[in-house]
Each structure stands twice: as C-alpha cells, then as structure tokens.
Design an enzyme around this catalytic site. Structure first.
Site: not given
Length: 339
Positions: A60, A64-65, A68, A117, A217-218
């Site tokens: 994750r 998320h890096d 952005v 976050n 998301h597994t």
C-alpha cells in the site's frame, strides 16, 4: 531577434540538462550495488514472517506514493547563463518518488496526514530498516527510498504467495510532499465505479489496471470506520456477510477495529474476486467493481483464473511504478527516507 532567440535557446538547453531524465531499468543496480535487492528481500521476508499484515502495508505504501503526483513551481537559477544567470520557473512532476515517506517540515505538511493515509498507512519502520541495511551493504546511499518502496511491494506480494515481476528501477527521491494533493487524488473507499475509473485514468491507468490493482486487497485488513457505512446501509451486500462484520464494527465506536479484506488476508490469491461475485466486498469501492457495471466480466475472469490475475497484476504494478518518476539527476538519494 536573433540574440534573444539564442538567449532563450541557451536557457532551454541548460534547463533540459538540469532536468535530464532516464528510463527505468530492472538492471539499474546490477553493477552499482548487486547486493541491494537481496538485502531488501531478506528484510521484507523477515518482516512479513513476523506479521503477515506488513506485506499488505508495504504494498500500500508504494501505491499511495505513486498516486500522488506533486506538480510544483520551483525557482531555479540557470548558472550556465552569462553574467548572473537566469532565474526561471519550471514544473517538477513527482509520482513514485518516496514523497509519502517524508515527515513534515516548515515548507510542507507530510502526506501521512492526508485523509487516505492518516492513522492508516504503516510500515515506515520497516522501510527505515531496509534503507539502513541497503546503505550498509552498498557502502553508501545509492538506492533511493522510492526504489525501496517499489521492490518491497514486489517482495511483499511474493512473500504472501503471490506472483513476481521485474521491478524497473532508477527512481530518485523527491525533496517535497503535498498533503493537499494527496487529499485530492488518492482514491477513496467510498468511490463508485465511474469515480474509480476516472481516478485511475488521471494516473494513466486503464480499467484493467483498476481491477487488477484493486486485487491487492486480497491481502490485509481494514478499519471499521472505513467500511461501517457499507455494512449498515448498502443494498448490494450479502446479508449474512454484513451481519458478520457488524459484530466487530458497531454503529458507533470501535473505529479502529479491524476486519480482513477477504477470507485469506495473509495469502495473495483470488478470494477477493470470489468475494465480490458473492457481494461480500468489504469496501464500497471493492464491490463497485462487481455491481452490474463494465468491470463485472473481468472480476469473474480473475475469480476463476488465478494465472490471468497474476499476469495482469504484475503488468499493472510495473505500469503504476512508472508514474512520473524522478530519474537521472532529478531529485536526490535520501540518506534518511523521512527527511
């Protein structure tokens, strides 16, 4: 006009040299520091062995890096210009650049405080451990924090029984971050399918990438505050599943109580997609992928064909990892990933 044209051309060429970028390559560290990738793998495997959830957390962080993309106006003085140089303003694009890892400074607020976050992203201490070990085995800081995130994501998936892929390397680290941009561009767990498709399209990712990457998301867990609205108010949810989740997620309180994103949160498999077909997706954005829309067929394919999911997931991870990286002499190689 000729002198002015030559002046501007000179300025442009100097700026181009100052921001020269290079393409990423899986072999980037083969000669620079061949011990780097094995060192990352050792630490990731040990961290995931101690706590399987950490694999999902490291995956994750990379996601998320990359999502952005900081676009900022920076002043620079082109020193190769005559006399006192020429001060210009130019754009710096940053995607997979380790910006998420930076702590707040007087110049910017950390992306860790963004809505998607805050009190949610984790694993920073493992990244610190990786950075220290890689710098030790390499003899100096040569591996960027951004590359560490990309490799750790791959190694986490592999440690949880998932596929592997050749990570393209050579990213450099940003010197800034943007909480405001993180707030505006990170996909939300409450998004419907059109919003998700648009969000990913803005990153240069298509619908197949959306479904494949959502398959991450597994593995992992989610907090009650994120999925509460779905289990109490959604209509496209299996009633038995909703009742099960309400046991650990009351209408009020218990915001940080955790629930698995699929029945096998410590194993990278296709249970996530099988859950969606049964209307047992934990997040609104998960179930949106199988709710009578354009992605239903692909969800069904992945639920029945693990190989198809694994191949597409690897391709989409490579594609995501190539979102506006800093390369060449852009950015820096941080000594401390937090600073």
């Amino acid at each position: 006009m000729a002198p002015r044209f030559n002046f501007l051309l000179h300025a442009f060429l100097c700026l181009a040299l100052a921001t020269t970028s290079f393409s990423l390559s899986p072999k980037f560290y083969d000669n620079l520091c061949p011990q780097a990738l094995p060192a990352i793998k050792r630490i990731v495997e040990a961290a995931v062995h101690r706590e399987p959830r950490m694999g999902a957390s490291l995956l994750r962080l990379h996601f998320h890096d990359c999502f952005v993309n900081v676009t900022s106006f920076l002043h620079t003085t082109i020193l190769c210009m005559p006399k006192n140089g020429l001060e210009l303003i130019f754009l710096v694009f940053q995607g997979c650049d380790g910006s998420l890892l930076l702590d707040s400074t007087s110049a910017f607020e950390t992306e860790k405080n963004a809505r998607g976050n805050f009190n949610s992203v984790r694993g920073f201490e493992v990244v610190d451990q990786i950075k220290a070990e890689v710098d030790r085995v390499c003899g100096r800081p040569v591996v960027s924090c951004a590359d560490i995130l990309a490799v750790a994501a791959r190694d986490s998936v592999l440690a949880l029984g998932g596929p592997t892929w050749k990570v393209r390397l050579g990213r450099r680290d940003s010197t800034t971050a943007s909480r405001a941009l993180a707030d505006s561009v990170l996909p939300s767990a409450s998004m419907d399918l059109p919003a998700l498709i648009s969000n990913f399209k803005n990153q240069g990712l298509n619908t197949r990438d959306l479904v494949a990457l959502s398959g991450g998301h597994t593995v992992g867990l989610s907090q009650c505050v994120i999925f509460r609205n779905r289990i109490y108010n959604a209509t496209n949810i299996d009633p038995t599943f909703a009742k099960e989740r309400r046991v650990t997620c009351p209408r009020t309180g218990g915001n940080t109580n955790l629930a698995p994103l699929d029945p096998t949160p410590a194993r990278f498999d296709t249970a996530y997609f099988k859950n969606l077909v049964k209307e047992r997706g934990l997040l609104t954005s998960d179930q949106a992928l199988f709710s009578g829309g354009s992605t239903d067929k692909l969800v069904e394919t992945y639920s029945k064909n693990p190989d198809a999911f694994w191949v597409d997931f690897g391709k989409s991870m490579i594609k995501m990892g190539n979102i506006k990286p800093l390369t060449g002499n852009q950015g820096q190689i941080r000594v401390n990933c937090r600073k």
